[in-house]
Design an enzyme around this catalytic site. Structure first.
Site, PDB file in Angstrom:
ATOM      1  N   HIS A   1      -1.152  -8.541  -0.039  1.00 20.04           N
ATOM      2  CA  HIS A   1      -0.546  -9.678  -0.730  1.00 20.04           C
ATOM      3  C   HIS A   1      -0.226 -10.770   0.274  1.00 20.04           C
ATOM      4  O   HIS A   1      -0.370 -10.585   1.480  1.00 20.04           O
ATOM      5  CB  HIS A   1       0.664  -9.250  -1.563  1.00 20.04           C
ATOM      6  CG  HIS A   1       1.839  -8.728  -0.790  1.00 20.04           C
ATOM      7  ND1 HIS A   1       1.782  -7.604   0.006  1.00 20.04           N
ATOM      8  CD2 HIS A   1       3.123  -9.177  -0.699  1.00 20.04           C
ATOM      9  CE1 HIS A   1       2.977  -7.373   0.525  1.00 20.04           C
ATOM     10  NE2 HIS A   1       3.796  -8.319   0.131  1.00 20.04           N
TER      11      HIS A   1
ATOM     12  N   ASP B   1       3.201  -3.943  -0.921  1.00 18.78           N
ATOM     13  CA  ASP B   1       4.607  -3.835  -1.332  1.00 18.78           C
ATOM     14  C   ASP B   1       4.676  -3.683  -2.846  1.00 18.78           C
ATOM     15  O   ASP B   1       3.936  -4.345  -3.577  1.00 18.78           O
ATOM     16  CB  ASP B   1       5.366  -5.112  -0.942  1.00 18.78           C
ATOM     17  CG  ASP B   1       5.537  -5.244   0.554  1.00 18.78           C
ATOM     18  OD1 ASP B   1       5.064  -4.355   1.277  1.00 18.78           O
ATOM     19  OD2 ASP B   1       6.137  -6.249   0.990  1.00 18.78           O
TER      20      ASP B   1
ATOM     21  N   ASP C   1       4.770 -11.413   6.167  1.00 14.82           N
ATOM     22  CA  ASP C   1       4.840 -10.216   7.027  1.00 14.82           C
ATOM     23  C   ASP C   1       3.581  -9.349   6.912  1.00 14.82           C
ATOM     24  O   ASP C   1       3.436  -8.356   7.629  1.00 14.82           O
ATOM     25  CB  ASP C   1       6.113  -9.392   6.764  1.00 14.82           C
ATOM     26  CG  ASP C   1       6.291  -8.966   5.318  1.00 14.82           C
ATOM     27  OD1 ASP C   1       5.886  -9.721   4.421  1.00 14.82           O
ATOM     28  OD2 ASP C   1       6.841  -7.861   5.084  1.00 14.82           O
TER      29      ASP C   1
HETATM   30 ZN   LIG Z   1       6.446  -6.984   3.056  1.00 11.19          ZN
HETATM   31 ZN   LIG Z   2       5.982  -8.484   0.071  1.00 11.98          ZN
END
Ligand SMILES: [Zn+2]
Ligand SMILES: [Zn+2]
Length: 309
Positions: free
Chosen positions: A63, A211, A67
């Site tokens: 995604h 995530d 990060d």
């Molecule tokens: Zn993340």
């Molecule tokens: Zn994320």
């Protein structure tokens, strides 16, 4: 095959842990590496390993959160100077990945000297690379976040040489026929070659999750997997809070692994508030409380052999 963690911290880097990046070495099946997510400084982390960027043939972005992504432009640029020349690379990622790559490279006047293919994925997409099937599933994270389920081909069982020798068939080129054919004609006789091979070895299933908080698709992606690589931003505390931020709590991951009969769970994307010492204590506690849960909490540069599972 081997999975190596290059970054295991959620959201921000810490002094001990970098942001997200996990690499799969496909050796001995293929002399290639596939990278899952490219958090900032992923190329610095790679310098501490034996990974050669020229052998990195595919990158899967789960995604578009920084990060998981901010290391990508630097990595793509450096690959031109670190053995990647003329060696094709494919990047898979959510809608927007193409424009992110084009914009960052063009604004920084970066030119790649290898063919780059960028594929924007959607829920239920299915790709094949070298007989490895890659199934894509949309997760639940507030922004489009995907999991990639890799299904490896079944492997032929080993040749039962002792059986061949016992029947008077000496080692020689005919062994190759027994290994690869259904029927072998030898010395005036017809042999059913499959009876001279051990049983097929089922191909491994490995799923790399982006995530997510619990979702239906998670179960499809994790079903009967040998290994899942899954986030657990929260290793303790309030379950509701983790869902409020669209993340998983350790209890979610334990339940998922149990329901899907996962053999080994590798946990990454652990909150940046935990120091390595805290993680060790929490890991011991989880082991006490969930003794049947086969897991490891990854730290940066942990390598896990896929064949051990
Ligand atoms: Zn993340
Ligand atoms: Zn994320």
């Amino acid at each position: 095959m081997e999975i190596t963690f290059l970054g295991t911290s959620a959201g921000l880097p810490t002094k001990e842990r970098n942001t997200q990046a996990t690499v799969l070495s496909l050796n001995p099946l293929l002399n290639e590496y596939w990278l899952f997510d490219a958090g900032e400084a992923v190329q610095h982390q790679i310098l501490h390993t034996r990974i050669k960027l020229g052998k990195l043939s595919a990158i899967f972005i789960t995604h578009m959160h920084g990060d998981h992504l901010f290391g990508l432009p630097g990595l793509l640029s450096s690959r031109s100077f670190q053995g990647g020349e003329n060696k094709p690379l494919t990047v898979y990622g959510p809608v927007g990945i193409k424009s992110f790559i084009e914009t960052t490279l063009s604004l920084s006047a970066s030119h790649l000297n290898y063919p780059l293919e960028v594929i924007e994925v959607e829920d239920s997409d299915c790709f094949e690379r070298h007989d490895i099937r890659i199934k894509v599933g949309l997760l639940s994270h507030g922004v489009p976040s995907y999991g990639y389920r890799l299904e490896f081909p079944d492997q032929e069982g080993r040749l039962l040489q002792e059986k061949l020798v016992a029947e008077g068939i000496a080692p020689g080129p005919v062994y190759r026929e027994f290994k690869s054919q259904d029927t072998v004609y030898y010395g005036g006789k017809v042999y059913d070659a499959s009876t001279y091979r051990a049983e097929q070895i089922p191909g491994k299933i490995i799923t790399f999750f982006g995530d997510t908080m619990p979702s239906i698709n998670e179960e499809k992606l994790a079903a009967d997997a040998d290994i899942i690589v899954h986030e657990s931003t929260y290793l303790e505390g309030d379950l509701g809070l983790s869902h409020q931020y669209h993340h998983s709590h350790i209890n979610d991951v334990i339940k998922l692994a149990e329901r899907c009969q996962v053999k080994l769970t590798l946990i990454n994307h652990v909150s940046n508030r935990y120091h390595q010492q805290d993680i060790q204590l929490l890991e011991a506690r989880i082991r006490r409380e969930a003794p049947d849960f086969n897991f490891r909490i990854a730290r940066d540069f942990l390598s896990v052999s896929v064949n051990m599972v």
